[in-house]
Design a protein around this motif. Structure first.
Motif, PDB file in Angstrom:
ATOM      1  N   THR A 122       0.804  -1.227   0.000  1.00 43.67           N
ATOM      2  CA  THR A 122       0.000   0.000   0.000  1.00 43.67           C
ATOM      3  C   THR A 122       0.837   1.276   0.000  1.00 43.67           C
ATOM      4  OG1 THR A 122      -0.169   0.031   2.426  1.00 43.67           O
ATOM      5  CG2 THR A 122      -1.907  -1.136   1.205  1.00 43.67           C
ATOM      6  N   THR A 123       2.178   1.128  -0.024  1.00 41.37           N
ATOM      7  CA  THR A 123       3.056   2.295  -0.111  1.00 41.37           C
ATOM      8  C   THR A 123       4.207   2.001  -1.067  1.00 41.37           C
ATOM      9  OG1 THR A 123       4.668   1.725   1.617  1.00 41.37           O
ATOM     10  CG2 THR A 123       2.595   2.730   2.346  1.00 41.37           C
ATOM     11  N   ASP A 124       5.012   3.015  -1.308  1.00 42.60           N
ATOM     12  CA  ASP A 124       6.188   2.861  -2.174  1.00 42.60           C
ATOM     13  C   ASP A 124       7.439   2.523  -1.389  1.00 42.60           C
ATOM     14  OD1 ASP A 124       6.662   5.234  -0.857  1.00 42.60           O
ATOM     15  OD2 ASP A 124       6.887   6.464  -2.662  1.00 42.60           O
ATOM     16  N   VAL A 125       7.282   1.887  -0.222  1.00 40.77           N
ATOM     17  CA  VAL A 125       8.430   1.591   0.626  1.00 40.77           C
ATOM     18  C   VAL A 125       9.484   0.762  -0.090  1.00 40.77           C
ATOM     19  CG1 VAL A 125       7.344  -0.456   1.656  1.00 40.77           C
ATOM     20  CG2 VAL A 125       9.130   0.786   2.921  1.00 40.77           C
ATOM     21  N   ALA A 126       9.072  -0.108  -0.998  1.00 36.36           N
ATOM     22  CA  ALA A 126      10.037  -0.951  -1.716  1.00 36.36           C
ATOM     23  C   ALA A 126      10.957  -0.128  -2.610  1.00 36.36           C
ATOM     24  CB  ALA A 126       9.309  -2.000  -2.539  1.00 36.36           C
ATOM     25  N   ASP A 127      10.562   1.078  -2.942  1.00 29.82           N
ATOM     26  CA  ASP A 127      11.375   1.950  -3.785  1.00 29.82           C
ATOM     27  C   ASP A 127      12.355   2.798  -2.976  1.00 29.82           C
ATOM     28  OD1 ASP A 127       9.987   1.001  -5.998  1.00 29.82           O
ATOM     29  OD2 ASP A 127       8.464   2.577  -5.857  1.00 29.82           O
ATOM     30  N   HIS A 128      12.375   2.614  -1.663  1.00 27.13           N
ATOM     31  CA  HIS A 128      13.256   3.389  -0.796  1.00 27.13           C
ATOM     32  C   HIS A 128      14.429   2.510  -0.363  1.00 27.13           C
ATOM     33  CE1 HIS A 128      10.776   7.077   0.189  1.00 27.13           C
ATOM     34  NE2 HIS A 128       9.902   6.341  -0.478  1.00 27.13           N
ATOM     35  N   PRO A 129      15.588   2.665  -0.991  1.00 26.69           N
ATOM     36  CA  PRO A 129      16.724   1.805  -0.635  1.00 26.69           C
ATOM     37  C   PRO A 129      17.151   1.934   0.815  1.00 26.69           C
ATOM     38  CG  PRO A 129      17.414   3.622  -2.062  1.00 26.69           C
ATOM     39  CD  PRO A 129      15.931   3.611  -2.070  1.00 26.69           C
ATOM     40  N   GLU A 130      16.881   3.087   1.418  1.00 25.62           N
ATOM     41  CA  GLU A 130      17.277   3.269   2.811  1.00 25.62           C
ATOM     42  C   GLU A 130      16.494   2.373   3.761  1.00 25.62           C
ATOM     43  OE1 GLU A 130      14.211   6.638   2.026  1.00 25.62           O
ATOM     44  OE2 GLU A 130      15.629   5.367   0.925  1.00 25.62           O
ATOM     45  N   PHE A 131      15.354   1.821   3.276  1.00 25.31           N
ATOM     46  CA  PHE A 131      14.546   0.947   4.127  1.00 25.31           C
ATOM     47  C   PHE A 131      14.604  -0.516   3.684  1.00 25.31           C
ATOM     48  CE2 PHE A 131      11.866   4.982   4.575  1.00 25.31           C
ATOM     49  CZ  PHE A 131      12.544   5.375   5.722  1.00 25.31           C
ATOM     50  N   ALA A 132      15.500  -0.851   2.768  1.00 21.84           N
ATOM     51  CA  ALA A 132      15.576  -2.227   2.264  1.00 21.84           C
ATOM     52  C   ALA A 132      15.839  -3.218   3.399  1.00 21.84           C
ATOM     53  CB  ALA A 132      16.658  -2.342   1.201  1.00 21.84           C
ATOM     54  N   GLY A 133      16.641  -2.823   4.372  1.00 30.64           N
ATOM     55  CA  GLY A 133      16.974  -3.712   5.471  1.00 30.64           C
ATOM     56  C   GLY A 133      15.853  -3.933   6.460  1.00 30.64           C
ATOM     57  N   ARG A 134      14.797  -3.184   6.325  1.00 26.10           N
ATOM     58  CA  ARG A 134      13.653  -3.347   7.240  1.00 26.10           C
ATOM     59  C   ARG A 134      12.714  -4.473   6.781  1.00 26.10           C
ATOM     60  NH1 ARG A 134      12.748   1.969   9.774  1.00 26.10           N
ATOM     61  NH2 ARG A 134      14.851   2.882   9.835  1.00 26.10           N
ATOM     62  N   ARG A 135      12.902  -4.943   5.569  1.00 24.76           N
ATOM     63  CA  ARG A 135      12.027  -6.020   5.074  1.00 24.76           C
ATOM     64  C   ARG A 135      12.281  -7.279   5.892  1.00 24.76           C
ATOM     65  NH1 ARG A 135      11.523  -9.990   0.801  1.00 24.76           N
ATOM     66  NH2 ARG A 135       9.435  -9.875  -0.149  1.00 24.76           N
ATOM     67  N   THR A 136      11.208  -7.880   6.376  1.00 20.61           N
ATOM     68  CA  THR A 136      11.347  -9.013   7.272  1.00 20.61           C
ATOM     69  C   THR A 136      10.104  -9.889   7.192  1.00 20.61           C
ATOM     70  OG1 THR A 136      11.850  -9.632   9.566  1.00 20.61           O
ATOM     71  CG2 THR A 136      10.322  -7.801   9.251  1.00 20.61           C
ATOM     72  N   THR A 137      10.136 -11.013   7.872  1.00 21.16           N
ATOM     73  CA  THR A 137       8.975 -11.900   7.965  1.00 21.16           C
ATOM     74  C   THR A 137       8.527 -11.984   9.414  1.00 21.16           C
ATOM     75  OG1 THR A 137       9.666 -13.227   6.057  1.00 21.16           O
ATOM     76  CG2 THR A 137       8.095 -14.228   7.578  1.00 21.16           C
ATOM     77  N   LYS A 138       7.254 -11.739   9.634  1.00 16.35           N
ATOM     78  CA  LYS A 138       6.662 -11.832  10.960  1.00 16.35           C
ATOM     79  C   LYS A 138       5.433 -12.725  10.899  1.00 16.35           C
ATOM     80  CE  LYS A 138       8.147  -7.205  12.411  1.00 16.35           C
ATOM     81  NZ  LYS A 138       7.817  -6.050  13.286  1.00 16.35           N
ATOM     82  N   THR A 139       5.035 -13.221  12.047  1.00 13.58           N
ATOM     83  CA  THR A 139       3.804 -14.003  12.139  1.00 13.58           C
ATOM     84  C   THR A 139       2.708 -13.080  12.645  1.00 13.58           C
ATOM     85  OG1 THR A 139       5.016 -16.047  12.556  1.00 13.58           O
ATOM     86  CG2 THR A 139       2.672 -16.014  13.134  1.00 13.58           C
ATOM     87  N   LEU A 140       1.759 -12.785  11.767  1.00  9.19           N
ATOM     88  CA  LEU A 140       0.679 -11.850  12.077  1.00  9.19           C
ATOM     89  C   LEU A 140      -0.617 -12.631  12.216  1.00  9.19           C
ATOM     90  CD1 LEU A 140      -0.018  -8.814  12.353  1.00  9.19           C
ATOM     91  CD2 LEU A 140      -0.483  -8.805   9.899  1.00  9.19           C
ATOM     92  N   ASP A 141      -1.096 -12.732  13.430  1.00  7.54           N
ATOM     93  CA  ASP A 141      -2.295 -13.523  13.722  1.00  7.54           C
ATOM     94  C   ASP A 141      -2.186 -14.938  13.150  1.00  7.54           C
ATOM     95  OD1 ASP A 141      -3.116 -11.191  14.862  1.00  7.54           O
ATOM     96  OD2 ASP A 141      -4.913 -10.934  13.643  1.00  7.54           O
ATOM     97  N   GLY A 142      -1.029 -15.543  13.377  1.00  5.93           N
ATOM     98  CA  GLY A 142      -0.814 -16.925  12.985  1.00  5.93           C
ATOM     99  C   GLY A 142      -0.378 -17.137  11.552  1.00  5.93           C
ATOM    100  N   VAL A 143      -0.259 -16.054  10.780  1.00  3.87           N
ATOM    101  CA  VAL A 143       0.086 -16.176   9.357  1.00  3.87           C
ATOM    102  C   VAL A 143       1.461 -15.557   9.101  1.00  3.87           C
ATOM    103  CG1 VAL A 143      -0.588 -15.575   7.006  1.00  3.87           C
ATOM    104  CG2 VAL A 143      -2.354 -16.049   8.725  1.00  3.87           C
ATOM    105  N   PRO A 144       2.453 -16.329   8.609  1.00  4.27           N
ATOM    106  CA  PRO A 144       3.747 -15.749   8.260  1.00  4.27           C
ATOM    107  C   PRO A 144       3.557 -14.693   7.162  1.00  4.27           C
ATOM    108  CG  PRO A 144       3.886 -18.142   8.352  1.00  4.27           C
ATOM    109  CD  PRO A 144       2.426 -17.788   8.402  1.00  4.27           C
ATOM    110  N   THR A 145       4.043 -13.497   7.411  1.00  2.00           N
ATOM    111  CA  THR A 145       3.853 -12.373   6.498  1.00  2.00           C
ATOM    112  C   THR A 145       5.188 -11.683   6.283  1.00  2.00           C
ATOM    113  OG1 THR A 145       1.608 -12.063   7.390  1.00  2.00           O
ATOM    114  CG2 THR A 145       2.545 -10.247   6.101  1.00  2.00           C
ATOM    115  N   THR A 146       5.536 -11.497   5.009  1.00  2.00           N
ATOM    116  CA  THR A 146       6.813 -10.885   4.669  1.00  2.00           C
ATOM    117  C   THR A 146       6.590  -9.489   4.102  1.00  2.00           C
ATOM    118  OG1 THR A 146       7.848 -13.016   4.208  1.00  2.00           O
ATOM    119  CG2 THR A 146       8.905 -11.072   3.256  1.00  2.00           C
TER     120      THR A 146
END
Length: 405
Positions: A122-146
């Motif tokens: 829902t945002t252009d975060v993927a186009d921001h190289p300064e935030f590339a290291g923030r991409r991660t996988t979490k379990t959100l309400d039981g569902v692995p989400t990257t």
């Protein structure tokens, strides 16, 4: 509102052309000159509180037209969702209430409006190289989400991002507006509500939702207290305040009931699902248990309404077509609960097969027919991505009912 459903990911279906594009523009244009005429100073065929829709008596929820047309994430059928562009267009089109917004926290404790805490879609975060290291996988309400999550960003960092269309395969026209609007905070929404109320000369209503409250409470970012504090600050924490609060987790609604006096709504997903707070607490009940008479009476002890998926109001058969209405409307009304089901969208993939027109994932089907089926059940309102369509459908419904009576 709501988690992403299979229909919301349906944009990969085969297309037989762009037959729906002209219809989309014609319908929107008619609505801007019609339903939004009160805003533009032009004669209108439908207005938010003046198109013949009866209102409940009394203040607060009782002052709203019935059935109420709720702009789902704003006018998300025409603009990227949860932006001021989407919210303001919903008002221009005549929505009675704007769902502003789905509330998730930042790392430094601010509440912002996003469909989910994961913001890669829902945002252009993927186009921001300064935030590339923030991409991660979490379990959100039981569902692995990257992806990228709001709780890993400060508000200042999120304000460098811009919103994009979430389902571009279904709404390629909306991608025209990618990058135009930033992520709004809930505090900004409350100020915007007051400004829009003054500007438009009518009370603007909003319908925020606490998203994944159990998940965030475990992170030390409890939502309800933050919501309540802001509502108190702006004098909008009262029974008749034009702010309806909602959540898919009943315990979040119960917590809000102790903190504020606002109208409260319990959101309900599919009958066989379990609210995540129930899962965490070991409560075996499903939504099917909550919509029994006993379950409805319990919810009525701390909430004023329910927001069921439309499939709980009119179930679908194995082919996805509408069957006969359930008893939910009657049973909920019997215990004093209002019903605001979600969500009606204009595009083919989101409609029952019998109401689709062609196979183009961007083309509109017979959404007016769908609205009529839902309105006929006696619901008190409905969430829609296309407020103009909802208002025209309401006018049709009320005109037919007047003739029949």
């Amino acid at each position: 509102m709501g988690t992403q459903t299979p229909d919301e990911r349906a944009g990969t279906r085969d297309s037989d052309g762009r037959a729906g594009g002209t219809g989309r523009r014609a319908l929107l244009g008619a609505a801007v000159l019609g339903a939004g005429g009160a805003v533009l100073g032009l004669p209108g065929v439908a207005r938010a509180a003046g198109d013949g829709a009866p209102a409940h008596r009394g203040g607060g929820l009782g002052s709203l037209p019935v059935p109420t047309v709720i702009g789902h994430r704003g006018a998300s059928g025409y603009r990227p969702e949860h932006t001021f562009g989407s919210y303001e267009l919903a008002l221009d089109l005549g929505a009675d209430i704007v769902e502003a917004g789905d509330l998730v926290p930042t790392k430094d404790g601010h509440l912002v409006c996003r469909h989910e805490p994961e913001i890669g879609g829902t945002t252009d975060v993927a186009d921001h190289p300064e935030f590339a290291g923030r991409r991660t996988t979490k379990t959100l309400d039981g569902v692995p989400t990257t992806g990228w999550f709001t709780e890993d960003f400060t508000l200042a960092e999120l304000k460098t991002l811009r919103a994009v269309e979430r389902i571009p395969a279904n709404r390629p026209h909306n991608t025209l507006y990618n990058g135009r609007w930033e992520i709004p905070t809930f505090e900004e929404v409350l100020k915007w509500q007051d400004e829009q109320t003054r500007r438009r000369g009518r009370q603007v209503w909003i319908y925020p939702e606490t998203k994944h409250p159990t998940y965030f409470r475990k992170l030390g970012l409890g939502l309800e207290e933050r919501v309540a504090k802001l509502l108190r600050t702006y004098g909008k924490d009262r029974r008749n305040s034009p702010v309806i609060l909602q959540s898919f987790e009943p315990s979040s609604v119960q917590r809000l009931n102790k903190l504020v006096d606002n109208p409260l709504v319990v959101l309900l997903s599919g009958a066989d699902t379990r609210p995540w707070d129930f899962v965490e607490a070991g409560d075996p009940r499903t939504v099917a248990d909550l919509i029994t008479r006993k379950g409805l009476r319990e919810m009525a002890s701390y909430a004023q309404g329910i927001g069921p998926t439309v499939d709980l109001v009119i179930p679908r058969d194995a082919s996805g077509n509408l069957t006969e209405p359930s008893s939910l409307v009657r049973d909920a009304h019997a215990v004093g609960l209002v019903l605001h089901p979600y969500t009606v969208r204009n595009e083919n993939p989101f409609l029952p097969p019998a109401f689709r027109r062609g196979s183009d994932p961007d083309a509109y089907g017979d959404v007016f027919g769908v609205f009529q089926r839902y309105f006929a059940t006696g619901i008190d309102g409905i969430f829609t991505d296309n407020a103009d369509t909802g208002l025209l459908a309401r006018a049709d419904f009320l005109a037919r009912r007047s003739v029949n009576n």
